[in-house]
Design a protein around this motif. Sequence first.
Motif, PDB file in Angstrom:
ATOM      1  N   ASN A  30     -14.266  -8.431 -20.210  1.00 35.23           N
ATOM      2  CA  ASN A  30     -13.744  -8.835 -18.891  1.00 35.23           C
ATOM      3  C   ASN A  30     -13.577 -10.334 -18.757  1.00 35.23           C
ATOM      4  OD1 ASN A  30     -13.717  -6.283 -17.056  1.00 35.23           O
ATOM      5  ND2 ASN A  30     -15.662  -6.158 -18.169  1.00 35.23           N
ATOM      6  N   ALA A  31     -13.553 -11.038 -19.896  1.00 30.53           N
ATOM      7  CA  ALA A  31     -13.454 -12.502 -19.853  1.00 30.53           C
ATOM      8  C   ALA A  31     -12.221 -12.973 -19.085  1.00 30.53           C
ATOM      9  CB  ALA A  31     -13.447 -13.071 -21.276  1.00 30.53           C
ATOM     10  N   SER A  32     -11.143 -12.191 -19.145  1.00 31.19           N
ATOM     11  CA  SER A  32      -9.903 -12.582 -18.464  1.00 31.19           C
ATOM     12  C   SER A  32      -9.639 -11.776 -17.193  1.00 31.19           C
ATOM     13  CB  SER A  32      -8.716 -12.421 -19.425  1.00 31.19           C
ATOM     14  OG  SER A  32      -8.878 -13.207 -20.583  1.00 31.19           O
ATOM     15  N   THR A  33     -10.591 -10.979 -16.770  1.00 30.89           N
ATOM     16  CA  THR A  33     -10.417 -10.148 -15.571  1.00 30.89           C
ATOM     17  C   THR A  33     -10.635 -10.986 -14.314  1.00 30.89           C
ATOM     18  OG1 THR A  33     -11.208  -8.184 -16.746  1.00 30.89           O
ATOM     19  CG2 THR A  33     -11.218  -8.106 -14.335  1.00 30.89           C
ATOM     20  N   ALA A  34      -9.640 -10.991 -13.435  1.00 31.06           N
ATOM     21  CA  ALA A  34      -9.747 -11.777 -12.204  1.00 31.06           C
ATOM     22  C   ALA A  34     -10.911 -11.287 -11.350  1.00 31.06           C
ATOM     23  CB  ALA A  34      -8.442 -11.679 -11.408  1.00 31.06           C
ATOM     24  N   GLY A  35     -11.721 -12.214 -10.888  1.00 39.82           N
ATOM     25  CA  GLY A  35     -12.818 -11.884  -9.996  1.00 39.82           C
ATOM     26  C   GLY A  35     -14.091 -11.439 -10.682  1.00 39.82           C
ATOM     27  N   TYR A  36     -14.053 -11.284 -12.007  1.00 39.02           N
ATOM     28  CA  TYR A  36     -15.240 -10.829 -12.724  1.00 39.02           C
ATOM     29  C   TYR A  36     -16.259 -11.962 -12.809  1.00 39.02           C
ATOM     30  CZ  TYR A  36     -18.220  -8.970 -16.456  1.00 39.02           C
ATOM     31  OH  TYR A  36     -19.290  -8.533 -17.189  1.00 39.02           O
ATOM     32  N   THR A  37     -17.493 -11.649 -12.532  1.00 41.13           N
ATOM     33  CA  THR A  37     -18.586 -12.621 -12.604  1.00 41.13           C
ATOM     34  C   THR A  37     -19.501 -12.272 -13.774  1.00 41.13           C
ATOM     35  OG1 THR A  37     -18.531 -12.922 -10.212  1.00 41.13           O
ATOM     36  CG2 THR A  37     -20.506 -13.668 -11.349  1.00 41.13           C
ATOM     37  N   GLU A 193     -16.019  -7.398  -6.139  1.00 35.41           N
ATOM     38  CA  GLU A 193     -14.948  -7.117  -5.172  1.00 35.41           C
ATOM     39  C   GLU A 193     -15.141  -7.942  -3.904  1.00 35.41           C
ATOM     40  OE1 GLU A 193     -13.553  -3.123  -4.352  1.00 35.41           O
ATOM     41  OE2 GLU A 193     -14.738  -2.383  -6.055  1.00 35.41           O
ATOM     42  N   MET A 194     -16.378  -8.041  -3.441  1.00 37.72           N
ATOM     43  CA  MET A 194     -16.675  -8.832  -2.250  1.00 37.72           C
ATOM     44  C   MET A 194     -16.311 -10.290  -2.482  1.00 37.72           C
ATOM     45  SD  MET A 194     -17.933  -8.696   0.882  1.00 37.72           S
ATOM     46  CE  MET A 194     -19.135  -7.365   1.100  1.00 37.72           C
ATOM     47  N   ASN A 195     -16.639 -10.779  -3.665  1.00 35.09           N
ATOM     48  CA  ASN A 195     -16.332 -12.162  -4.009  1.00 35.09           C
ATOM     49  C   ASN A 195     -14.829 -12.419  -3.952  1.00 35.09           C
ATOM     50  OD1 ASN A 195     -17.705 -14.577  -4.743  1.00 35.09           O
ATOM     51  ND2 ASN A 195     -16.900 -14.411  -6.812  1.00 35.09           N
ATOM     52  N   GLN A 196     -14.038 -11.470  -4.461  1.00 34.88           N
ATOM     53  CA  GLN A 196     -12.589 -11.614  -4.445  1.00 34.88           C
ATOM     54  C   GLN A 196     -12.045 -11.615  -3.016  1.00 34.88           C
ATOM     55  OE1 GLN A 196     -11.757  -8.389  -7.531  1.00 34.88           O
ATOM     56  NE2 GLN A 196     -10.179  -9.878  -8.032  1.00 34.88           N
ATOM     57  N   ARG A 197     -12.578 -10.730  -2.171  1.00 38.12           N
ATOM     58  CA  ARG A 197     -12.102 -10.672  -0.784  1.00 38.12           C
ATOM     59  C   ARG A 197     -12.423 -11.978  -0.050  1.00 38.12           C
ATOM     60  NH1 ARG A 197     -10.746  -6.972  -3.229  1.00 38.12           N
ATOM     61  NH2 ARG A 197     -10.302  -4.833  -2.576  1.00 38.12           N
ATOM     62  N   GLU A 430     -19.802 -18.932 -13.306  1.00 39.33           N
ATOM     63  CA  GLU A 430     -19.442 -17.519 -13.211  1.00 39.33           C
ATOM     64  C   GLU A 430     -18.639 -17.001 -14.392  1.00 39.33           C
ATOM     65  OE1 GLU A 430     -17.328 -16.983  -9.569  1.00 39.33           O
ATOM     66  OE2 GLU A 430     -18.786 -18.081  -8.364  1.00 39.33           O
ATOM     67  N   GLY A 431     -17.924 -17.904 -15.062  1.00 37.49           N
ATOM     68  CA  GLY A 431     -17.004 -17.463 -16.105  1.00 37.49           C
ATOM     69  C   GLY A 431     -17.688 -17.084 -17.407  1.00 37.49           C
ATOM     70  N   VAL A 432     -16.910 -16.437 -18.258  1.00 35.10           N
ATOM     71  CA  VAL A 432     -17.406 -15.970 -19.553  1.00 35.10           C
ATOM     72  C   VAL A 432     -16.944 -16.920 -20.649  1.00 35.10           C
ATOM     73  CG1 VAL A 432     -17.363 -14.107 -21.241  1.00 35.10           C
ATOM     74  CG2 VAL A 432     -17.387 -13.574 -18.787  1.00 35.10           C
ATOM     75  N   ASN A 433     -17.907 -17.416 -21.444  1.00 29.74           N
ATOM     76  CA  ASN A 433     -17.606 -18.236 -22.615  1.00 29.74           C
ATOM     77  C   ASN A 433     -17.775 -17.342 -23.842  1.00 29.74           C
ATOM     78  OD1 ASN A 433     -18.136 -19.962 -24.972  1.00 29.74           O
ATOM     79  ND2 ASN A 433     -18.009 -21.651 -23.503  1.00 29.74           N
ATOM     80  N   ILE A 434     -16.679 -17.047 -24.521  1.00 35.64           N
ATOM     81  CA  ILE A 434     -16.710 -16.104 -25.644  1.00 35.64           C
ATOM     82  C   ILE A 434     -17.664 -16.568 -26.737  1.00 35.64           C
ATOM     83  CG2 ILE A 434     -15.343 -14.979 -27.426  1.00 35.64           C
ATOM     84  CD1 ILE A 434     -14.716 -13.973 -24.671  1.00 35.64           C
ATOM     85  N   ASP A 435     -17.650 -17.854 -27.057  1.00 36.97           N
ATOM     86  CA  ASP A 435     -18.525 -18.366 -28.117  1.00 36.97           C
ATOM     87  C   ASP A 435     -19.991 -18.134 -27.777  1.00 36.97           C
ATOM     88  OD1 ASP A 435     -16.365 -19.198 -29.582  1.00 36.97           O
ATOM     89  OD2 ASP A 435     -16.391 -21.250 -28.806  1.00 36.97           O
ATOM     90  N   THR A 436     -20.336 -18.398 -26.504  1.00 36.53           N
ATOM     91  CA  THR A 436     -21.725 -18.196 -26.074  1.00 36.53           C
ATOM     92  C   THR A 436     -22.116 -16.732 -26.178  1.00 36.53           C
ATOM     93  OG1 THR A 436     -21.568 -20.069 -24.552  1.00 36.53           O
ATOM     94  CG2 THR A 436     -23.353 -18.508 -24.170  1.00 36.53           C
ATOM     95  N   GLU A 437     -21.204 -15.847 -25.773  1.00 34.65           N
ATOM     96  CA  GLU A 437     -21.501 -14.421 -25.823  1.00 34.65           C
ATOM     97  C   GLU A 437     -21.676 -13.937 -27.266  1.00 34.65           C
ATOM     98  OE1 GLU A 437     -22.099 -12.633 -23.030  1.00 34.65           O
ATOM     99  OE2 GLU A 437     -21.803 -14.544 -22.004  1.00 34.65           O
ATOM    100  N   LEU A 438     -20.872 -14.467 -28.180  1.00 30.39           N
ATOM    101  CA  LEU A 438     -21.010 -14.074 -29.578  1.00 30.39           C
ATOM    102  C   LEU A 438     -22.351 -14.537 -30.162  1.00 30.39           C
ATOM    103  CD1 LEU A 438     -17.390 -14.753 -30.901  1.00 30.39           C
ATOM    104  CD2 LEU A 438     -18.464 -12.534 -30.461  1.00 30.39           C
ATOM    105  N   GLN A 439     -22.800 -15.716 -29.726  1.00 29.40           N
ATOM    106  CA  GLN A 439     -24.119 -16.194 -30.162  1.00 29.40           C
ATOM    107  C   GLN A 439     -25.219 -15.250 -29.670  1.00 29.40           C
ATOM    108  OE1 GLN A 439     -24.521 -20.227 -28.835  1.00 29.40           O
ATOM    109  NE2 GLN A 439     -22.944 -21.016 -30.217  1.00 29.40           N
ATOM    110  N   LYS A 440     -25.030 -14.744 -28.449  1.00 27.53           N
ATOM    111  CA  LYS A 440     -26.020 -13.799 -27.910  1.00 27.53           C
ATOM    112  C   LYS A 440     -26.072 -12.529 -28.750  1.00 27.53           C
ATOM    113  CE  LYS A 440     -25.554 -15.254 -23.085  1.00 27.53           C
ATOM    114  NZ  LYS A 440     -25.073 -14.840 -21.758  1.00 27.53           N
TER     115      LYS A 440
END
Length: 469
Positions: A30-37, A193-197, A430-440
Amino acid sequence: MSISSAFNLASSGLRVTEARADLVASNIANASTAGYTRREGTQVSGGGQSVDLRMVRQIDDRLAAMSRDASAALGKASVGGEVLRGYLSTLGDIADEISPAARMATFQAGLDLLANNPSNPSVQADVLARADMLVRSLNTASNALEDSRTQAGASFESAAGEVNTALSDIANLNARLLGQTAGTSGFSSLMDEMNQRLDALGSQMDFKSRWEANGTLSLFTAGGTELVNGTDAARLSVDRQSGAIIADGTDLTPDRPGVRGITAGRLAGLSQMLSTVIPQMKLQQDELARGLVEGFEAADSSLMAGQPGLFTDAGAAFDPAQRDGLAGRLSINAAVRPDAGGALWRLRDGMSAATPGDAGATAQINAFITAFDTARPIATDAGLGSSARLGDMAANMVGAQHTIRVIADRAAGTAGIRLAAFEDGRSTVEGVNIDTELQKLLEIEQSYGANSQVLNSLSNMIDTLLNAV
């Protein structure tokens, strides 16, 4: 620690590791999904016999609130350019030949030429053409401003509709949140969803929010009027003529004394445009048209009371009760139009002259010229001072109206910079950093291996004990 306790801990450790891997996979997907936290997993003890994973959304409520405030400021400031861009291009700047200020100067110069050649038909025709261009510049500006008012009115109603949809959605989300447990996947999705609204609502209006003990969100205007309470949402209605904003009978209109309403956002900007800015611009146009009509009536010695001068209100003399919309009705007296049965020589002798006067006479022409040098009274609520000469009034009007957009554009630029800074901060949180997630994932793999090794050791230990019996 007993073997069973160790076994339970290692097994729960594997389950937690699997859940962490699912979280990381969800973040990456969901790294590119609008509103995803972004989600993080927090390990909690299960009474010393196991470990569990609690899902936590990564969000900074204070930073989000500042971002929405900046979005509201940008929304309000952007209205000026959005609504007035077309009108101001039609009006022209002070130096543009299409502007009433330039047309006024051109017409005055034509009268000066006529004073030197009072009997020359081509010069007379040129003066009439210049007067026509001046009138058309005000007629065109008046029509363009009315188009802008219509556009603003439609946008105003549309913005109110978007606000009502957002408020209703927030109330519905509150109802769904009542049945959710914090930290679960379903809860986190509803919070996204609440965040997006809230973000969508932030561009339309400024507001305050408060999380209640039962897990629902309450929403208020910046002034404190309640908009959402649990599963109930207020409904806004607007008046595109006055710019009023009403929520279930409560006035939210900006800048009204004693009103606990809104102060920013597109809705507030459009309200002010309809209630204050455009009406004042229209008044300025009408005051300039009034100055022309009254000024040339007063300067024309051939007129009797109630007779129209060179500039008319759709052919009639000025009527104080009919000032509204005068710029759009401004016209040239048919008495000087050969194609309407009039005569050009009346530019020299006066609109009501029955027969041509002395071919070399300049008294009436000079009186017309003097009308430009006489300060005319201006309605105080027009915002152009108490009095001014016609040329200065035209220049001041054009300058003042362009200044409104300049100020709005400057405010939009500042708000845009603030919004970008806050959004960058939110993206970091709030955003997703792919490199950080891969390290995890590497850490999770190591954790999985460690727990597997514990289980393998426990299994070997049990086998040894069983073989010893």
